[in-house]
Design a protein around this motif. Structure first.
Motif, PDB file in Angstrom:
ATOM      1  N   GLN A 125      33.688  27.604  36.086  1.00  0.00           N
ATOM      2  CA  GLN A 125      32.516  28.447  35.860  1.00  0.00           C
ATOM      3  C   GLN A 125      31.303  27.889  36.611  1.00  0.00           C
ATOM      4  O   GLN A 125      30.533  28.640  37.202  1.00  0.00           O
ATOM      5  N   LYS A 127      31.609  28.611  40.259  1.00  0.00           N
ATOM      6  CA  LYS A 127      31.303  30.045  40.451  1.00  0.00           C
ATOM      7  C   LYS A 127      29.796  30.272  40.423  1.00  0.00           C
ATOM      8  O   LYS A 127      29.254  30.996  41.259  1.00  0.00           O
ATOM      9  N   THR A 184      33.825  35.912  43.306  1.00  0.00           N
ATOM     10  CA  THR A 184      32.417  35.674  43.606  1.00  0.00           C
ATOM     11  C   THR A 184      32.245  35.364  45.089  1.00  0.00           C
ATOM     12  O   THR A 184      31.380  35.940  45.758  1.00  0.00           O
ATOM     13  N   GLU A 238      37.867  34.360  39.115  1.00  0.00           N
ATOM     14  CA  GLU A 238      36.451  34.728  39.031  1.00  0.00           C
ATOM     15  C   GLU A 238      35.658  34.018  40.121  1.00  0.00           C
ATOM     16  O   GLU A 238      34.783  34.611  40.758  1.00  0.00           O
ATOM     17  N   MET A 239      35.975  32.752  40.354  1.00  0.00           N
ATOM     18  CA  MET A 239      35.332  32.002  41.424  1.00  0.00           C
ATOM     19  C   MET A 239      35.687  32.621  42.776  1.00  0.00           C
ATOM     20  O   MET A 239      34.820  32.828  43.622  1.00  0.00           O
ATOM     21  N   THR A 283      27.376  31.882  43.238  1.00  0.00           N
ATOM     22  CA  THR A 283      26.544  33.042  42.923  1.00  0.00           C
ATOM     23  C   THR A 283      25.087  32.785  43.285  1.00  0.00           C
ATOM     24  O   THR A 283      24.449  33.594  43.971  1.00  0.00           O
TER      25      THR A 283
END
Length: 187
Positions: free
Chosen positions: A65, A68, A137, A133-134, A72
């Motif tokens: 997270q 990520k 992104t 998710e990473m 971002t």
């Protein structure tokens, strides 16, 4: 003395676990070491988490997270090569400032591979979701270009390996990175 809430203690455990697991791996880290680092008893640790695996999963998820979030923040308002260079620089800064973050990533990959080798596919599912998710992104920041995303992440993994192996910044192995950091039109 101000008492911490259960959520604050849980956060302390995740942070401590990231350090302990980064340095000792899943099998080489005891829950006793994590509890000691946080300053709580093992029974209290197990009131916050179901067991060692749950602690490791929370630490690994947090690691992914945070990477990520670095991507971002670095790519915000940027596209293409500008986003690529910003994310690369931000990631390099992250692992330079927090070497345990890099080691935790590497321990995560090892733990998943080890679990899968022994037939436990479930262990890696949640972590693969965090990794995706990473990936997403970075992928979106790079204009959803599969080749750019693949190259960016491939270079990132090579950086992880070389840093983990202790290659210093002035070693010749890094030369290709300096050349590739130039925009394609400048080559």
């Amino acid at each position: 003395m101000v008492r911490m809430s259960a959520e604050e203690r849980r956060e302390s455990v995740i942070r401590a676990a990231m350090i302990e697991f980064a340095r000792g791996g899943y099998n080489g880290t005891s829950t006793e070491a994590i509890a000691k680092r946080v300053g709580v008893s093992q029974p209290y640790l197990f009131r916050l988490f179901a067991g060692k695996e749950a602690i490791f999963l929370a630490a690994s998820r947090r690691c992914l997270q945070e990477v990520k979030e670095v991507f971002t923040k670095a790519s915000e308002g940027l596209e293409g090569q500008e986003a690529l260079h910003a994310m690369s620089a931000a990631y390099q800064g992250l692992i330079a400032d927090d070497p345990d973050m890099l080691l935790m990533q590497m321990q995560t990959y090892v733990a998943i591979a080890s679990a899968e080798a022994s037939g436990d596919r479930e262990f890696g599912e949640a972590l693969r979701a965090g990794w995706m998710e990473m990936y997403d992104t970075a992928h979106l920041a790079l204009g959803a270009d599969v080749d750019e995303t693949t190259q960016f992440l491939a270079y990132g993994m090579l950086v992880n390996v070389l840093v983990s192996m202790g290659f210093k910044a002035d070693h010749r192995v890094w030369t290709g990175f300096y050349d590739s950091a130039q925009p394609k039109s400048d080559k």
